[in-house]
Motif scaffolding. Structure first.
Motif, PDB file in Angstrom:
ATOM      1  N   PRO A  81       0.827  -1.217   0.000  1.00  0.00           N
ATOM      2  CA  PRO A  81       0.000   0.000   0.000  1.00  0.00           C
ATOM      3  C   PRO A  81       0.858   1.261   0.000  1.00  0.00           C
ATOM      4  O   PRO A  81       2.063   1.195   0.129  1.00  0.00           O
ATOM      5  CB  PRO A  81      -0.774  -0.118   1.315  1.00  0.00           C
ATOM      6  N   GLY A  82       0.202   2.442  -0.135  1.00  0.00           N
ATOM      7  CA  GLY A  82       0.923   3.700  -0.122  1.00  0.00           C
ATOM      8  C   GLY A  82       1.183   4.156   1.299  1.00  0.00           C
ATOM      9  O   GLY A  82       0.307   4.086   2.150  1.00  0.00           O
ATOM     10  N   VAL A 111      11.177  -6.503  -3.952  1.00  0.00           N
ATOM     11  CA  VAL A 111      12.055  -6.620  -2.789  1.00  0.00           C
ATOM     12  C   VAL A 111      11.583  -7.804  -1.951  1.00  0.00           C
ATOM     13  O   VAL A 111      10.494  -8.348  -2.173  1.00  0.00           O
ATOM     14  CB  VAL A 111      12.036  -5.328  -1.945  1.00  0.00           C
ATOM     15  N   THR A 112      12.404  -8.203  -0.986  1.00  0.00           N
ATOM     16  CA  THR A 112      12.068  -9.358  -0.155  1.00  0.00           C
ATOM     17  C   THR A 112      12.240  -9.021   1.317  1.00  0.00           C
ATOM     18  O   THR A 112      12.700  -7.931   1.679  1.00  0.00           O
ATOM     19  CB  THR A 112      12.972 -10.560  -0.483  1.00  0.00           C
ATOM     20  N   HIS A 113      11.916 -10.001   2.148  1.00  0.00           N
ATOM     21  CA  HIS A 113      12.052  -9.852   3.590  1.00  0.00           C
ATOM     22  C   HIS A 113      13.502  -9.630   4.002  1.00  0.00           C
ATOM     23  O   HIS A 113      13.786  -9.150   5.099  1.00  0.00           O
ATOM     24  CB  HIS A 113      11.529 -11.125   4.282  1.00  0.00           C
ATOM     25  N   ALA A 114      14.439  -9.990   3.132  1.00  0.00           N
ATOM     26  CA  ALA A 114      15.855  -9.873   3.474  1.00  0.00           C
ATOM     27  C   ALA A 114      16.377  -8.450   3.355  1.00  0.00           C
ATOM     28  O   ALA A 114      17.454  -8.128   3.859  1.00  0.00           O
ATOM     29  CB  ALA A 114      16.687 -10.797   2.590  1.00  0.00           C
ATOM     30  N   HIS A 115      15.630  -7.578   2.685  1.00  0.00           N
ATOM     31  CA  HIS A 115      16.072  -6.195   2.534  1.00  0.00           C
ATOM     32  C   HIS A 115      15.820  -5.408   3.813  1.00  0.00           C
ATOM     33  O   HIS A 115      14.741  -5.498   4.409  1.00  0.00           O
ATOM     34  CB  HIS A 115      15.345  -5.524   1.367  1.00  0.00           C
ATOM     35  N   THR A 116      16.790  -4.625   4.222  1.00  0.00           N
ATOM     36  CA  THR A 116      16.644  -3.749   5.383  1.00  0.00           C
ATOM     37  C   THR A 116      15.975  -2.445   4.950  1.00  0.00           C
ATOM     38  O   THR A 116      15.877  -2.152   3.751  1.00  0.00           O
ATOM     39  CB  THR A 116      18.014  -3.425   5.990  1.00  0.00           C
ATOM     40  N   PRO A 117      15.531  -1.620   5.905  1.00  0.00           N
ATOM     41  CA  PRO A 117      14.998  -0.307   5.529  1.00  0.00           C
ATOM     42  C   PRO A 117      15.990   0.520   4.713  1.00  0.00           C
ATOM     43  O   PRO A 117      15.598   1.214   3.769  1.00  0.00           O
ATOM     44  CB  PRO A 117      14.704   0.345   6.882  1.00  0.00           C
ATOM     45  N   VAL A 146       6.522  -5.117   2.661  1.00  0.00           N
ATOM     46  CA  VAL A 146       6.144  -4.960   1.257  1.00  0.00           C
ATOM     47  C   VAL A 146       7.034  -5.803   0.356  1.00  0.00           C
ATOM     48  O   VAL A 146       8.168  -6.134   0.694  1.00  0.00           O
ATOM     49  CB  VAL A 146       6.220  -3.482   0.810  1.00  0.00           C
ATOM     50  N   LYS A 147       6.490  -6.144  -0.798  1.00  0.00           N
ATOM     51  CA  LYS A 147       7.211  -6.959  -1.767  1.00  0.00           C
ATOM     52  C   LYS A 147       7.535  -6.181  -3.043  1.00  0.00           C
ATOM     53  O   LYS A 147       8.290  -6.659  -3.891  1.00  0.00           O
ATOM     54  CB  LYS A 147       6.390  -8.203  -2.126  1.00  0.00           C
ATOM     55  N   VAL A 148       6.952  -5.011  -3.185  1.00  0.00           N
ATOM     56  CA  VAL A 148       7.206  -4.159  -4.349  1.00  0.00           C
ATOM     57  C   VAL A 148       7.336  -2.716  -3.872  1.00  0.00           C
ATOM     58  O   VAL A 148       6.509  -2.242  -3.085  1.00  0.00           O
ATOM     59  CB  VAL A 148       6.063  -4.243  -5.390  1.00  0.00           C
ATOM     60  N   ILE A 149       8.367  -2.028  -4.321  1.00  0.00           N
ATOM     61  CA  ILE A 149       8.460  -0.589  -4.094  1.00  0.00           C
ATOM     62  C   ILE A 149       8.638   0.097  -5.439  1.00  0.00           C
ATOM     63  O   ILE A 149       9.048  -0.541  -6.422  1.00  0.00           O
ATOM     64  CB  ILE A 149       9.608  -0.203  -3.141  1.00  0.00           C
ATOM     65  N   GLY A 150       8.338   1.358  -5.498  1.00  0.00           N
ATOM     66  CA  GLY A 150       8.428   2.030  -6.783  1.00  0.00           C
ATOM     67  C   GLY A 150       8.342   3.529  -6.656  1.00  0.00           C
ATOM     68  O   GLY A 150       8.499   4.093  -5.577  1.00  0.00           O
ATOM     69  N   ALA A 151       8.087   4.182  -7.785  1.00  0.00           N
ATOM     70  CA  ALA A 151       7.987   5.638  -7.822  1.00  0.00           C
ATOM     71  C   ALA A 151       7.029   6.050  -8.925  1.00  0.00           C
ATOM     72  O   ALA A 151       6.839   5.320  -9.914  1.00  0.00           O
ATOM     73  CB  ALA A 151       9.361   6.265  -8.050  1.00  0.00           C
ATOM     74  N   GLN A 203       8.349   2.456   7.022  1.00  0.00           N
ATOM     75  CA  GLN A 203       6.967   1.976   7.086  1.00  0.00           C
ATOM     76  C   GLN A 203       6.780   0.769   6.174  1.00  0.00           C
ATOM     77  O   GLN A 203       6.101  -0.203   6.530  1.00  0.00           O
ATOM     78  CB  GLN A 203       6.005   3.090   6.673  1.00  0.00           C
ATOM     79  N   ALA A 204       7.403   0.846   4.987  1.00  0.00           N
ATOM     80  CA  ALA A 204       7.282  -0.264   4.045  1.00  0.00           C
ATOM     81  C   ALA A 204       7.916  -1.531   4.605  1.00  0.00           C
ATOM     82  O   ALA A 204       7.360  -2.631   4.488  1.00  0.00           O
ATOM     83  CB  ALA A 204       7.946   0.119   2.722  1.00  0.00           C
ATOM     84  N   TRP A 205       9.072  -1.376   5.207  1.00  0.00           N
ATOM     85  CA  TRP A 205       9.764  -2.535   5.791  1.00  0.00           C
ATOM     86  C   TRP A 205       8.936  -3.148   6.913  1.00  0.00           C
ATOM     87  O   TRP A 205       8.810  -4.371   7.011  1.00  0.00           O
ATOM     88  CB  TRP A 205      11.127  -2.089   6.309  1.00  0.00           C
ATOM     89  N   GLU A 206       8.332  -2.298   7.734  1.00  0.00           N
ATOM     90  CA  GLU A 206       7.539  -2.793   8.852  1.00  0.00           C
ATOM     91  C   GLU A 206       6.320  -3.578   8.380  1.00  0.00           C
ATOM     92  O   GLU A 206       5.848  -4.486   9.073  1.00  0.00           O
ATOM     93  CB  GLU A 206       7.102  -1.622   9.734  1.00  0.00           C
ATOM     94  N   ARG A 207       5.811  -3.243   7.203  1.00  0.00           N
ATOM     95  CA  ARG A 207       4.641  -3.939   6.655  1.00  0.00           C
ATOM     96  C   ARG A 207       5.028  -5.081   5.726  1.00  0.00           C
ATOM     97  O   ARG A 207       4.154  -5.756   5.170  1.00  0.00           O
ATOM     98  CB  ARG A 207       3.753  -2.938   5.910  1.00  0.00           C
TER      99      ARG A 207
END
Length: 285
Positions: free
Chosen positions: A198-199, A241-247, A214-219, A208-212
């Motif tokens: 979500p946005g 992105v995956t769970h392995a990515h940090t903020p 997310v599997k896709v980020i963009g612009a 916020q994205a990491w805490e939720r």
């Protein structure tokens, strides 16, 4: 063809039979030769748009536009403009403290990759003055707070008018513009916005994205309107992105996507490949 110039024509008007033929015949009458053409008709609003590149004996673009306009099979609500194909759009960049989009646009402009003429950088902070100086671009500091917003925006519009600015780019400018300024610059101001599913709004969106998870980020790059972050969309992109990515990883990936999307949007606008149909855009490739 000898003693010729390449021109770029853009046309938006009510849809009707014979428009393409009329333009083609008009260019032939001017001694021109069509090099490429893209067109689109939107049936729901009966609106037509076209972008055409052609060569013709060198002459005044406005005079050619008037001649071609007179030959159209429609007689009102016509937007027909002719520019020399190598025209570089006078541009003003706005930035706060994040430097990635500013650096990218300045580099691409300096390398000749963007058909713009960056005439100045405006910021509400001093942090990136040296970045502009490295490219010999004037840097103007306009501080903004709740009490000075109207004065600051008036100063910005003075610069826009004084330097004949045709495009304003918010290269991570972290201030909300007034409705009045958005209206004054409508159709010629572009913003870049992180977009997630979500946005996430407000501070630290990548955290916020990491805490939720997310599997896709963009612009998303869009035209600025009085409706915050809801203007007509020009370009978008995403990265998985995956769970392995940090903020911090997400922020790095996000910055890269923002740079790419914003530069593509600026290029599309400067190359006059964008047509607005209300809240939608047609973007020719």
């Amino acid at each position: 063809m000898s003693d010729t110039t390449a021109y770029l024509l853009t046309l938006a008007c009510p849809d009707a039979p014979g428009i393409v033929a009329a333009v083609a015949n008009g260019i032939a009458g001017l001694g021109g030769n069509i090099l490429s053409n893209a067109q689109f008709s939107e049936p729901s609003i009966e609106r037509f748009c076209m972008r055409m590149r052609y060569e013709a004996p060198t002459q005044e673009p406005d005079a050619m536009a008037a001649t071609l306009r007179d030959g159209l099979p429609v007689d009102d609500d016509i937007e027909l403009v002719v520019h020399e194909a190598d025209y570089r759009t006078p541009t003003l960049l706005m930035v706060s403290k994040y430097d990635h989009c500013l650096r990218d646009l300045l580099y691409r402009w300096h390398a000749g990759e963007l058909p713009v003429d960056i005439r100045m950088v405006v910021s509400n902070h001093w942090d990136l003055q040296e970045v502009a100086a490295n490219y010999h671009v004037p840097f103007v500091h306009i501080p903004v707070n709740r009490d000075t917003k109207a004065t600051a925006e008036a100063k910005l519009m003075e610069l826009v008018d004084e330097h004949d600015i045709e495009l304003v780019v918010l290269a991570r400018y972290m201030q909300i513009l007034s409705d009045d300024l958005c209206r004054q610059l409508e159709g010629r101001i572009i913003n870049i916005h992180h977009s997630f599913l979500p946005g996430f709004k407000g501070a630290r969106p990548y955290h916020q994205a990491w805490e939720r998870g997310v599997k896709v980020i963009g612009a998303t790059a869009h035209y600025v309107t009085a409706d915050l972050d809801e203007g007509p969309i020009i370009d978008q992109d995403v990265e998985r992105v995956t769970h392995a990515h940090t903020p911090d990883d997400l922020a790095v990936i996000g910055r890269d996507v923002e740079r790419i999307v914003l530069s593509r949007a600026v290029r599309a606008h400067a190359e006059r490949r964008i047509f607005r149909f209300a809240d939608r855009t047609v973007v020719f490739s």
